[in-house]
Design a protein around this motif. Structure first.
Motif, PDB file in Angstrom:
ATOM      1  N   GLY A 182       0.785  -1.224   0.000  1.00 23.63           N
ATOM      2  CA  GLY A 182       0.000   0.000   0.000  1.00 23.63           C
ATOM      3  C   GLY A 182       0.817   1.275   0.000  1.00 23.63           C
ATOM      4  N   GLY A 183       2.132   1.174   0.074  1.00 27.43           N
ATOM      5  CA  GLY A 183       2.972   2.377   0.096  1.00 27.43           C
ATOM      6  C   GLY A 183       4.209   2.164   0.952  1.00 27.43           C
ATOM      7  N   LYS A 184       4.583   3.181   1.743  1.00 21.68           N
ATOM      8  CA  LYS A 184       5.771   3.124   2.578  1.00 21.68           C
ATOM      9  C   LYS A 184       5.382   3.287   4.040  1.00 21.68           C
ATOM     10  CE  LYS A 184       8.911   5.034  -0.916  1.00 21.68           C
ATOM     11  NZ  LYS A 184       9.905   6.080  -1.222  1.00 21.68           N
ATOM     12  N   GLN A 185       6.053   2.535   4.882  1.00 24.83           N
ATOM     13  CA  GLN A 185       5.862   2.621   6.327  1.00 24.83           C
ATOM     14  C   GLN A 185       7.081   3.289   6.954  1.00 24.83           C
ATOM     15  OE1 GLN A 185       5.046  -1.259   7.875  1.00 24.83           O
ATOM     16  NE2 GLN A 185       2.980  -1.359   6.987  1.00 24.83           N
ATOM     17  N   LEU A 186       6.847   4.363   7.687  1.00 24.22           N
ATOM     18  CA  LEU A 186       7.928   5.132   8.295  1.00 24.22           C
ATOM     19  C   LEU A 186       8.190   4.635   9.710  1.00 24.22           C
ATOM     20  CD1 LEU A 186       9.864   7.590   8.180  1.00 24.22           C
ATOM     21  CD2 LEU A 186       7.980   8.974   9.067  1.00 24.22           C
ATOM     22  N   HIS A 187       9.456   4.354  10.032  1.00 28.15           N
ATOM     23  CA  HIS A 187       9.873   3.935  11.356  1.00 28.15           C
ATOM     24  C   HIS A 187      11.172   4.657  11.721  1.00 28.15           C
ATOM     25  CE1 HIS A 187       7.141   0.647  10.276  1.00 28.15           C
ATOM     26  NE2 HIS A 187       6.999   0.439  11.568  1.00 28.15           N
ATOM     27  N   PHE A 188      11.549   4.525  12.982  1.00 25.41           N
ATOM     28  CA  PHE A 188      12.809   5.086  13.485  1.00 25.41           C
ATOM     29  C   PHE A 188      13.637   3.959  14.085  1.00 25.41           C
ATOM     30  CE2 PHE A 188       9.888   8.642  13.539  1.00 25.41           C
ATOM     31  CZ  PHE A 188      10.643   9.662  12.983  1.00 25.41           C
ATOM     32  N   ARG A 189      14.922   3.975  13.758  1.00 26.17           N
ATOM     33  CA  ARG A 189      15.855   2.985  14.299  1.00 26.17           C
ATOM     34  C   ARG A 189      16.852   3.693  15.202  1.00 26.17           C
ATOM     35  NH1 ARG A 189      20.640   0.253  10.916  1.00 26.17           N
ATOM     36  NH2 ARG A 189      21.419   2.352  11.343  1.00 26.17           N
ATOM     37  N   ALA A 190      16.974   3.197  16.436  1.00 26.38           N
ATOM     38  CA  ALA A 190      17.873   3.801  17.428  1.00 26.38           C
ATOM     39  C   ALA A 190      18.921   2.794  17.841  1.00 26.38           C
ATOM     40  CB  ALA A 190      17.085   4.273  18.656  1.00 26.38           C
ATOM     41  N   ILE A 191      20.166   3.288  18.011  1.00 26.61           N
ATOM     42  CA  ILE A 191      21.287   2.477  18.505  1.00 26.61           C
ATOM     43  C   ILE A 191      21.696   3.050  19.851  1.00 26.61           C
ATOM     44  CG2 ILE A 191      23.613   1.647  18.043  1.00 26.61           C
ATOM     45  CD1 ILE A 191      23.102   2.220  15.072  1.00 26.61           C
ATOM     46  N   VAL A 192      21.686   2.222  20.885  1.00 22.66           N
ATOM     47  CA  VAL A 192      21.961   2.649  22.255  1.00 22.66           C
ATOM     48  C   VAL A 192      23.035   1.748  22.839  1.00 22.66           C
ATOM     49  CG1 VAL A 192      21.003   2.966  24.562  1.00 22.66           C
ATOM     50  CG2 VAL A 192      19.641   3.567  22.573  1.00 22.66           C
ATOM     51  N   VAL A 193      23.949   2.371  23.588  1.00 25.71           N
ATOM     52  CA  VAL A 193      24.992   1.643  24.304  1.00 25.71           C
ATOM     53  C   VAL A 193      24.765   1.869  25.792  1.00 25.71           C
ATOM     54  CG1 VAL A 193      27.472   1.375  24.702  1.00 25.71           C
ATOM     55  CG2 VAL A 193      26.619   1.883  22.406  1.00 25.71           C
ATOM     56  N   VAL A 205      19.898  -2.371  19.523  1.00 27.17           N
ATOM     57  CA  VAL A 205      19.230  -1.657  18.449  1.00 27.17           C
ATOM     58  C   VAL A 205      17.745  -1.974  18.524  1.00 27.17           C
ATOM     59  CG1 VAL A 205      19.582  -3.529  16.790  1.00 27.17           C
ATOM     60  CG2 VAL A 205      19.208  -1.195  15.968  1.00 27.17           C
ATOM     61  N   GLY A 206      16.920  -0.982  18.155  1.00 22.77           N
ATOM     62  CA  GLY A 206      15.474  -1.166  18.190  1.00 22.77           C
ATOM     63  C   GLY A 206      14.789  -0.253  17.202  1.00 22.77           C
ATOM     64  N   LYS A 207      13.620  -0.703  16.700  1.00 21.78           N
ATOM     65  CA  LYS A 207      12.841   0.065  15.742  1.00 21.78           C
ATOM     66  C   LYS A 207      11.439   0.270  16.301  1.00 21.78           C
ATOM     67  CE  LYS A 207      15.160  -1.689  11.582  1.00 21.78           C
ATOM     68  NZ  LYS A 207      14.956  -2.395  10.286  1.00 21.78           N
ATOM     69  N   ALA A 208      10.872   1.432  15.994  1.00 23.48           N
ATOM     70  CA  ALA A 208       9.509   1.746  16.404  1.00 23.48           C
ATOM     71  C   ALA A 208       9.017   2.911  15.565  1.00 23.48           C
ATOM     72  CB  ALA A 208       9.440   2.087  17.896  1.00 23.48           C
ATOM     73  N   LYS A 209       7.709   3.168  15.674  1.00 27.54           N
ATOM     74  CA  LYS A 209       7.127   4.288  14.944  1.00 27.54           C
ATOM     75  C   LYS A 209       7.416   5.622  15.602  1.00 27.54           C
ATOM     76  CE  LYS A 209       3.347   1.642  12.878  1.00 27.54           C
ATOM     77  NZ  LYS A 209       1.868   1.525  12.703  1.00 27.54           N
ATOM     78  N   GLU A 210       7.906   5.600  16.825  1.00 30.21           N
ATOM     79  CA  GLU A 210       8.223   6.820  17.566  1.00 30.21           C
ATOM     80  C   GLU A 210       9.664   6.744  18.050  1.00 30.21           C
ATOM     81  OE1 GLU A 210       5.407   6.941  20.662  1.00 30.21           O
ATOM     82  OE2 GLU A 210       3.666   6.861  19.322  1.00 30.21           O
ATOM     83  N   VAL A 211      10.280   7.896  18.201  1.00 32.75           N
ATOM     84  CA  VAL A 211      11.692   7.934  18.596  1.00 32.75           C
ATOM     85  C   VAL A 211      11.859   7.431  20.033  1.00 32.75           C
ATOM     86  CG1 VAL A 211      13.680   9.445  18.929  1.00 32.75           C
ATOM     87  CG2 VAL A 211      12.141   9.835  17.009  1.00 32.75           C
ATOM     88  N   ILE A 212      10.984   7.860  20.919  1.00 32.28           N
ATOM     89  CA  ILE A 212      11.124   7.466  22.324  1.00 32.28           C
ATOM     90  C   ILE A 212      10.954   5.959  22.486  1.00 32.28           C
ATOM     91  CG2 ILE A 212      10.178   7.793  24.632  1.00 32.28           C
ATOM     92  CD1 ILE A 212       9.364  10.590  23.832  1.00 32.28           C
ATOM     93  N   SER A 213       9.974   5.400  21.783  1.00 34.93           N
ATOM     94  CA  SER A 213       9.769   3.954  21.870  1.00 34.93           C
ATOM     95  C   SER A 213      10.947   3.188  21.282  1.00 34.93           C
ATOM     96  CB  SER A 213       8.476   3.578  21.142  1.00 34.93           C
ATOM     97  OG  SER A 213       7.366   4.235  21.710  1.00 34.93           O
ATOM     98  N   ALA A 214      11.545   3.734  20.228  1.00 29.51           N
ATOM     99  CA  ALA A 214      12.705   3.068  19.634  1.00 29.51           C
ATOM    100  C   ALA A 214      13.898   3.074  20.588  1.00 29.51           C
ATOM    101  CB  ALA A 214      13.072   3.747  18.316  1.00 29.51           C
ATOM    102  N   VAL A 215      14.102   4.187  21.291  1.00 27.12           N
ATOM    103  CA  VAL A 215      15.206   4.256  22.253  1.00 27.12           C
ATOM    104  C   VAL A 215      14.975   3.285  23.409  1.00 27.12           C
ATOM    105  CG1 VAL A 215      16.360   5.772  23.909  1.00 27.12           C
ATOM    106  CG2 VAL A 215      15.790   6.621  21.637  1.00 27.12           C
ATOM    107  N   GLN A 216      13.735   3.188  23.881  1.00 24.73           N
ATOM    108  CA  GLN A 216      13.443   2.257  24.968  1.00 24.73           C
ATOM    109  C   GLN A 216      13.652   0.812  24.537  1.00 24.73           C
ATOM    110  OE1 GLN A 216       9.450   3.183  26.198  1.00 24.73           O
ATOM    111  NE2 GLN A 216      10.031   5.067  27.267  1.00 24.73           N
ATOM    112  N   LYS A 217      13.237   0.482  23.329  1.00 27.38           N
ATOM    113  CA  LYS A 217      13.438  -0.886  22.839  1.00 27.38           C
ATOM    114  C   LYS A 217      14.924  -1.221  22.699  1.00 27.38           C
ATOM    115  CE  LYS A 217       9.178  -1.731  20.259  1.00 27.38           C
ATOM    116  NZ  LYS A 217       8.612  -2.036  18.922  1.00 27.38           N
ATOM    117  N   SER A 218      15.693  -0.285  22.157  1.00 26.50           N
ATOM    118  CA  SER A 218      17.119  -0.560  21.981  1.00 26.50           C
ATOM    119  C   SER A 218      17.832  -0.651  23.325  1.00 26.50           C
ATOM    120  CB  SER A 218      17.745   0.545  21.127  1.00 26.50           C
ATOM    121  OG  SER A 218      17.516   1.827  21.731  1.00 26.50           O
ATOM    122  N   ALA A 219      17.381   0.113  24.334  1.00 28.83           N
ATOM    123  CA  ALA A 219      17.994   0.011  25.661  1.00 28.83           C
ATOM    124  C   ALA A 219      17.724  -1.358  26.283  1.00 28.83           C
ATOM    125  CB  ALA A 219      17.461   1.121  26.565  1.00 28.83           C
ATOM    126  N   VAL A 220      16.520  -1.867  26.087  1.00 27.49           N
ATOM    127  CA  VAL A 220      16.210  -3.209  26.598  1.00 27.49           C
ATOM    128  C   VAL A 220      17.036  -4.260  25.871  1.00 27.49           C
ATOM    129  CG1 VAL A 220      14.385  -4.946  26.791  1.00 27.49           C
ATOM    130  CG2 VAL A 220      13.894  -2.547  27.319  1.00 27.49           C
TER     131      VAL A 220
END
Length: 322
Positions: A182-193, A205-220
């Motif tokens: 149907g088109g393109k899906q926009l996400h954010f990828r964050a790398i956290v140490v 590393v983590g991906k999400a539709k929001e920056v804050i959620s991506a940072v939390q996923k990559s931290a976990v």
């Protein structure tokens, strides 16, 4: 005065009034006509006497109601109640305390409670608080399920950070797109140490539709990949090592005290979060931040302490330098 007397002589033929002379005043009794014209006789008449409300006492003995009318003058200013039951009310007598009754002590007479005693009493009634400290040994994570998670951009409800001794450092946040039917899906990828600067470090590393959620996923994800970095008493590497991950190649070298961390990019962040203070690093391949961070982890995992090598060889550590 003569004019008023002369005009009053014609009143019986016009108005059915009876007039009486008393102290040069005229008193009229009867009915006036409905004419709207002002009359001189009304202006010369005496003022109406003041009518005081009269009190009609009720005949019933059970009623305390008074009726006021304006036709009769009151004889007494303060009417008396008729009901005898209200006047003969019995005085209040407090009940006697039961046998064995001991009066409670005053609130101000007791000992002053400490802050720990107050906190323990509060925890006993309401459970553990959000501060993460329990005086009664309760589970401090029991309220985590009730903490509202962050949803949407600009949301003020932020989830509290986990207090486990690890610090977080964001290496990179990129916007990535996924092409679908149907088109393109926009996400954010964050790398956290994450690291405790005492030899423990991890890359996630983590991906999400929001920056804050991506940072939390990559931290976990980084906390699930914790490794131990071997270091000497001078907070440097025991020996040199090289590591590669994909197209990225990283070279690590020990340094003398006072040198500091001479490296760039993701390599420097990984070494600082691990607690290394004197080291040399170089990126030889790709400039990809994620691959360089993981290549640094691979190079660190190849390092071994001197005592480990001596135990494997079965010789004392002093013979390693002979």
């Amino acid at each position: 005065m003569a004019t008023a007397t002369a005009s009053s002589a014609h009143l019986p033929s016009v108005f059915p009034f009876s007039t009486q002379s008393h102290s040069n005043r005229f008193h009229f009794h009867g009915c006036l006509s409905l004419s709207t014209k002002p009359s001189k006789l009304l202006l010369l008449s005496s003022p109406t006497p003041t009518i005081k409300p009269a009190i009609i006492r009720a005949q019933s003995e059970e009623s305390d109601t008074f009726l006021f009318t304006g036709n009769e003058e009151s004889e007494s200013a303060e009417p008396a109640l008729i009901s005898a039951s209200a006047s003969e009310a019995a005085p209040f007598v407090p009940p006697n305390p039961p046998e064995g009754f001991v009066a409670p002590p005053s609130f101000d007479d007791g000992p002053i409670e400490t802050e720990d005693e107050i906190a323990a009493a509060y925890e006993e009634v309401y459970g553990p608080a959000y501060s993460g400290v329990s005086l009664l040994g309760n589970d401090i994570y029991v309220m985590d399920s009730k903490v509202k998670k962050t949803t949407g951009f600009g949301s003020k409800n932020k989830k509290e950070k986990v207090k486990d001794g690890f610090e977080e450092r964001v290496v990179q946040v990129r916007r990535v797109t996924k092409v679908v039917k149907g088109g393109k899906q926009l996400h954010f990828r964050a790398i956290v140490v994450v690291g405790d600067k005492k030899g423990q470090v991890g890359v996630g590393v983590g991906k999400a539709k929001e920056v804050i959620s991506a940072v939390q996923k990559s931290a976990v994800n980084a906390r699930r990949n914790i490794i131990t970095v071997p270091m000497t008493k001078y907070l440097t590497f025991p020996h040199r090592a090289d590591g590669d991950y994909g197209a990225a190649k990283v070279m690590l070298r020990p340094a003398s005290p006072g040198t500091g961390v001479i490296a760039g990019g993701a390599v420097r962040i990984v070494l600082e979060m691990a607690g290394v203070e004197n080291a040399l690093g170089k990126q030889l391949g790709s400039n990809n931040a994620l691959n360089n961070a993981r290549a640094t982890v691979v190079a660190v995992q190849k390092m071994r302490q001197f005592r480990e090598v001596a135990e494997d060889r079965g010789i004392p550590m002093e013979e390693l330098w002979k």
